[in-house]
Write a protein that holds these residues in place. Structure first.
Motif, PDB file in Angstrom:
ATOM      1  N   GLU A   1       0.816  -1.211   0.000  1.00 40.39           N
ATOM      2  CA  GLU A   1       0.000   0.000   0.000  1.00 40.39           C
ATOM      3  C   GLU A   1       0.853   1.267   0.000  1.00 40.39           C
ATOM      4  OE1 GLU A   1      -2.633   0.297   3.345  1.00 40.39           O
ATOM      5  OE2 GLU A   1      -1.012   0.391   4.784  1.00 40.39           O
ATOM      6  N   ASP A   2       2.048   1.224   0.595  1.00 40.78           N
ATOM      7  CA  ASP A   2       2.880   2.422   0.665  1.00 40.78           C
ATOM      8  C   ASP A   2       3.486   2.811  -0.686  1.00 40.78           C
ATOM      9  OD1 ASP A   2       2.349   2.654   3.384  1.00 40.78           O
ATOM     10  OD2 ASP A   2       4.081   1.434   3.936  1.00 40.78           O
ATOM     11  N   THR A   3       3.484   1.877  -1.643  1.00 43.75           N
ATOM     12  CA  THR A   3       4.026   2.173  -2.977  1.00 43.75           C
ATOM     13  C   THR A   3       2.928   2.163  -4.041  1.00 43.75           C
ATOM     14  OG1 THR A   3       4.560  -0.163  -3.331  1.00 43.75           O
ATOM     15  CG2 THR A   3       6.305   1.242  -2.419  1.00 43.75           C
ATOM     16  N   SER A   4       1.680   2.082  -3.596  1.00 44.78           N
ATOM     17  CA  SER A   4       0.556   2.009  -4.537  1.00 44.78           C
ATOM     18  C   SER A   4       0.336   3.328  -5.267  1.00 44.78           C
ATOM     19  CB  SER A   4      -0.723   1.632  -3.789  1.00 44.78           C
ATOM     20  OG  SER A   4      -1.120   2.700  -2.946  1.00 44.78           O
ATOM     21  N   GLU A   5      -0.446   3.260  -6.312  1.00 42.11           N
ATOM     22  CA  GLU A   5      -0.802   4.474  -7.056  1.00 42.11           C
ATOM     23  C   GLU A   5      -1.534   5.452  -6.147  1.00 42.11           C
ATOM     24  OE1 GLU A   5      -3.214   5.832 -11.093  1.00 42.11           O
ATOM     25  OE2 GLU A   5      -2.935   3.714 -10.670  1.00 42.11           O
ATOM     26  N   SER A   6      -2.406   4.949  -5.289  1.00 43.03           N
ATOM     27  CA  SER A   6      -3.129   5.809  -4.345  1.00 43.03           C
ATOM     28  C   SER A   6      -2.154   6.519  -3.408  1.00 43.03           C
ATOM     29  CB  SER A   6      -4.124   4.990  -3.516  1.00 43.03           C
ATOM     30  OG  SER A   6      -5.113   4.449  -4.337  1.00 43.03           O
ATOM     31  N   ALA A   7      -1.152   5.791  -2.926  1.00 44.44           N
ATOM     32  CA  ALA A   7      -0.157   6.391  -2.037  1.00 44.44           C
ATOM     33  C   ALA A   7       0.599   7.502  -2.750  1.00 44.44           C
ATOM     34  CB  ALA A   7       0.813   5.324  -1.530  1.00 44.44           C
ATOM     35  N   GLN A   8       0.916   7.286  -4.017  1.00 46.32           N
ATOM     36  CA  GLN A   8       1.634   8.299  -4.795  1.00 46.32           C
ATOM     37  C   GLN A   8       0.769   9.544  -4.991  1.00 46.32           C
ATOM     38  OE1 GLN A   8       3.067   6.350  -8.357  1.00 46.32           O
ATOM     39  NE2 GLN A   8       3.890   4.664  -7.152  1.00 46.32           N
ATOM     40  N   ILE A   9      -0.523   9.359  -5.241  1.00 48.14           N
ATOM     41  CA  ILE A   9      -1.447  10.487  -5.427  1.00 48.14           C
ATOM     42  C   ILE A   9      -1.550  11.299  -4.141  1.00 48.14           C
ATOM     43  CG2 ILE A   9      -3.879  11.087  -5.771  1.00 48.14           C
ATOM     44  CD1 ILE A   9      -3.973   8.663  -7.766  1.00 48.14           C
TER      45      ILE A   9
ATOM     46  N   PRO B   1       5.559  14.609   2.635  1.00 47.54           N
ATOM     47  CA  PRO B   1       4.859  13.354   2.928  1.00 47.54           C
ATOM     48  C   PRO B   1       5.737  12.356   3.670  1.00 47.54           C
ATOM     49  CG  PRO B   1       5.512  13.407   0.635  1.00 47.54           C
ATOM     50  CD  PRO B   1       5.899  14.738   1.221  1.00 47.54           C
ATOM     51  N   SER B   2       5.080  11.460   4.363  1.00 48.26           N
ATOM     52  CA  SER B   2       5.733  10.333   5.027  1.00 48.26           C
ATOM     53  C   SER B   2       5.932   9.233   3.987  1.00 48.26           C
ATOM     54  CB  SER B   2       4.807   9.823   6.143  1.00 48.26           C
ATOM     55  OG  SER B   2       5.219   8.561   6.608  1.00 48.26           O
TER      56      SER B   2
ATOM     57  N   ALA C   1       0.641  11.421  -1.650  1.00 46.58           N
ATOM     58  CA  ALA C   1       1.930  12.077  -1.394  1.00 46.58           C
ATOM     59  C   ALA C   1       2.083  13.327  -2.256  1.00 46.58           C
ATOM     60  CB  ALA C   1       3.074  11.101  -1.644  1.00 46.58           C
ATOM     61  N   GLU C   2       1.712  13.237  -3.531  1.00 47.92           N
ATOM     62  CA  GLU C   2       1.790  14.402  -4.420  1.00 47.92           C
ATOM     63  C   GLU C   2       0.839  15.500  -3.970  1.00 47.92           C
ATOM     64  OE1 GLU C   2       3.925  15.294  -6.833  1.00 47.92           O
ATOM     65  OE2 GLU C   2       4.999  13.485  -6.207  1.00 47.92           O
TER      66      GLU C   2
ATOM     67  N   LEU D   1      -2.510   9.851   4.776  1.00 50.05           N
ATOM     68  CA  LEU D   1      -3.961  10.074   4.842  1.00 50.05           C
ATOM     69  C   LEU D   1      -4.299  10.895   6.086  1.00 50.05           C
ATOM     70  CD1 LEU D   1      -5.357   6.581   3.793  1.00 50.05           C
ATOM     71  CD2 LEU D   1      -5.387   8.696   2.441  1.00 50.05           C
ATOM     72  N   GLU D   2      -3.634  10.580   7.208  1.00 49.22           N
ATOM     73  CA  GLU D   2      -3.843  11.346   8.439  1.00 49.22           C
ATOM     74  C   GLU D   2      -3.382  12.789   8.267  1.00 49.22           C
ATOM     75  OE1 GLU D   2      -5.471  10.697  11.248  1.00 49.22           O
ATOM     76  OE2 GLU D   2      -6.065   8.833  10.264  1.00 49.22           O
TER      77      GLU D   2
END
Length: 153
Positions: free
Chosen positions: A108-116, A128-129, A118-119, A136-137
């Motif tokens: 999950e930390d490298t997922s597309e959602s995580a990248q979105i 970003p962490s 973070a950006e 998300l927090e």
């Protein structure tokens, strides 16, 4: 001459501990169970379980739409007829669901959602962490909605 066949039904009294033959299929395939046994799903196990899911659909006459690798996930379309018939659910649950879930959680930390996410934080001047859930927090803590972020990252 007359032939008489005599038969008898012999049974035991009381319930059996377990039936001699179960008609219930295992909830997941042996391949999927083995992939989960050590608690660490490898890419090869993830891909093999996906291929088993795809083959199951094919045995029922359905073909996935443009299956390909996107980032570290399989990406594809499922024919609506396979969904409507229930075949997609059956094949997914038996062959791939638990492996897919374990893989996605582990990545999950490298997922597309995580990248979105973070950006999105970067676009608001927030560092970003490396952890998706922490980011998300940070969004929530700063009152930022994803709709408030640039569409292209």
């Amino acid at each position: 001459m007359m032939t008489v066949v005599v038969g008898s039904v012999v049974g035991c009294s009381g319930p059996a501990d377990r039936p001699a033959r179960s008609t219930v299929e295992p909830s997941i395939s042996a391949q999927q169970r083995m992939a989960l046994d050590d608690g660490d799903v490898t890419w090869d196990e993830y891909e093999a379980a996906f291929k088993a899911y795809e083959a199951c659909l094919a045995r029922h006459g359905y073909e996935l739409d443009q299956p390909h690798i996107s980032g570290d996930l399989m990406d594809f379309g499922v024919p609506s007829a396979a969904v409507d018939s229930g075949v997609d659910d059956t094949c997914y649950a038996f062959n791939w669901a638990q492996v897919d879930q374990a893989w996605q959680i582990a990545h999950e930390d490298t997922s597309e959602s995580a990248q979105i996410v973070a950006e999105c934080l970067r676009s608001h001047g927030i560092v970003p962490s490396e952890k998706y859930t922490e980011n998300l927090e940070r969004l929530r803590g700063n009152g930022i909605q994803l709709g408030d972020c640039p569409a292209d990252g």
